[in-house]
Design a protein around this motif. Sequence first.
Motif, PDB file in Angstrom:
ATOM      1  N   UNK A  39       0.814  -1.230   0.000  1.00  0.00           N
ATOM      2  CA  UNK A  39       0.000   0.000   0.000  1.00  0.00           C
ATOM      3  C   UNK A  39       0.842   1.272   0.000  1.00  0.00           C
ATOM      4  N   UNK A  40       2.056   1.208   0.559  1.00  0.00           N
ATOM      5  CA  UNK A  40       2.910   2.395   0.651  1.00  0.00           C
ATOM      6  C   UNK A  40       4.046   2.383  -0.368  1.00  0.00           C
ATOM      7  N   UNK A  41       3.958   1.491  -1.356  1.00  0.00           N
ATOM      8  CA  UNK A  41       5.071   1.353  -2.289  1.00  0.00           C
ATOM      9  C   UNK A  41       4.917   2.085  -3.596  1.00  0.00           C
ATOM     10  N   UNK A  42       3.839   2.832  -3.777  1.00  0.00           N
ATOM     11  CA  UNK A  42       3.580   3.478  -5.069  1.00  0.00           C
ATOM     12  C   UNK A  42       4.677   4.454  -5.476  1.00  0.00           C
ATOM     13  N   UNK A  43       5.130   5.283  -4.531  1.00  0.00           N
ATOM     14  CA  UNK A  43       6.135   6.305  -4.858  1.00  0.00           C
ATOM     15  C   UNK A  43       7.455   5.656  -5.285  1.00  0.00           C
ATOM     16  N   UNK A  44       7.898   4.654  -4.524  1.00  0.00           N
ATOM     17  CA  UNK A  44       9.147   3.971  -4.866  1.00  0.00           C
ATOM     18  C   UNK A  44       9.007   3.209  -6.183  1.00  0.00           C
ATOM     19  N   UNK A  45       7.834   2.603  -6.404  1.00  0.00           N
ATOM     20  CA  UNK A  45       7.605   1.891  -7.658  1.00  0.00           C
ATOM     21  C   UNK A  45       7.671   2.837  -8.840  1.00  0.00           C
ATOM     22  N   UNK A  46       7.090   4.042  -8.679  1.00  0.00           N
ATOM     23  CA  UNK A  46       7.100   5.023  -9.762  1.00  0.00           C
ATOM     24  C   UNK A  46       8.523   5.429 -10.131  1.00  0.00           C
ATOM     25  N   UNK A  47       9.390   5.586  -9.135  1.00  0.00           N
ATOM     26  CA  UNK A  47      10.784   5.924  -9.406  1.00  0.00           C
ATOM     27  C   UNK A  47      11.449   4.849 -10.263  1.00  0.00           C
ATOM     28  N   UNK A  48      11.237   3.598  -9.878  1.00  0.00           N
ATOM     29  CA  UNK A  48      11.851   2.496 -10.622  1.00  0.00           C
ATOM     30  C   UNK A  48      11.239   2.341 -12.009  1.00  0.00           C
ATOM     31  N   UNK A  49       9.949   2.632 -12.133  1.00  0.00           N
ATOM     32  CA  UNK A  49       9.299   2.584 -13.451  1.00  0.00           C
ATOM     33  C   UNK A  49       9.924   3.628 -14.372  1.00  0.00           C
TER      34      UNK A  49
END
Length: 227
Positions: A191-201
């Motif tokens: 649930x709190x991983x969206x920001x970090x995922x966006x960076x890696x994307x």
Amino acid sequence: MMLTPEMEIIALSLRIAGIAILGAMPVAFGFAWILARYDFPGKSLLQAVLTMPLVLPPVVTGYFLLVLFGARGAIGSLLLEWFGFSFAFRWTGAALAAGVMALPLLIRPMRLAIENIDKGLEEAARTLGAGRIKAFMTVTLPLLMPGIIAGSVLGFAKALGEFGATITFVSNIPGETQTLSLAIYALMQSPSGDAAALKLILVSVVLSVLAVVLSEWLQRRLTAGGK
């Protein structure tokens, strides 16, 4: 200098993709040469088998790798018994999976480059006294470089983004097998991983675009330089 978790994932992904391509290149070149220069029974079947990683679901390729190279696999058990080496749950297994998935993208440009070489140039070099190895190094290899470079860069991009075969074969282990794609998948489940995922994307998109642009640029430059 301490690396951030994102930087560690990127570094691991680049290492796995780089080693995957270095390992796959000699295999790809050998198959490309055979397919381009020889006719034999079963040639179409061989070509189909080598293309399968592109058309099969990646998890199926990962399953076959697990059956062959897992700790209890036909080849993996022998490697473990004789050399104490295992691909299972290690970054080397991730590199193997990435290399297998990238293999068709390496073979096709190399094969086309080999088929487009004028054999008369090789024969002329031999007539002038060059042996097979010298003729290959001085005539054939320079003409093949555009295909080799293009295939290698595209294969690297494919290896960098590999997901299905890797997670099936060696799982998703942080710091060991967790590449960019696997890390993005894991973060998107949190649930709190969206920001970090966006960076890696964003990093994945940039690296993929750079790989494609570099491939096109190198191919044009090498082709123009050979004229």
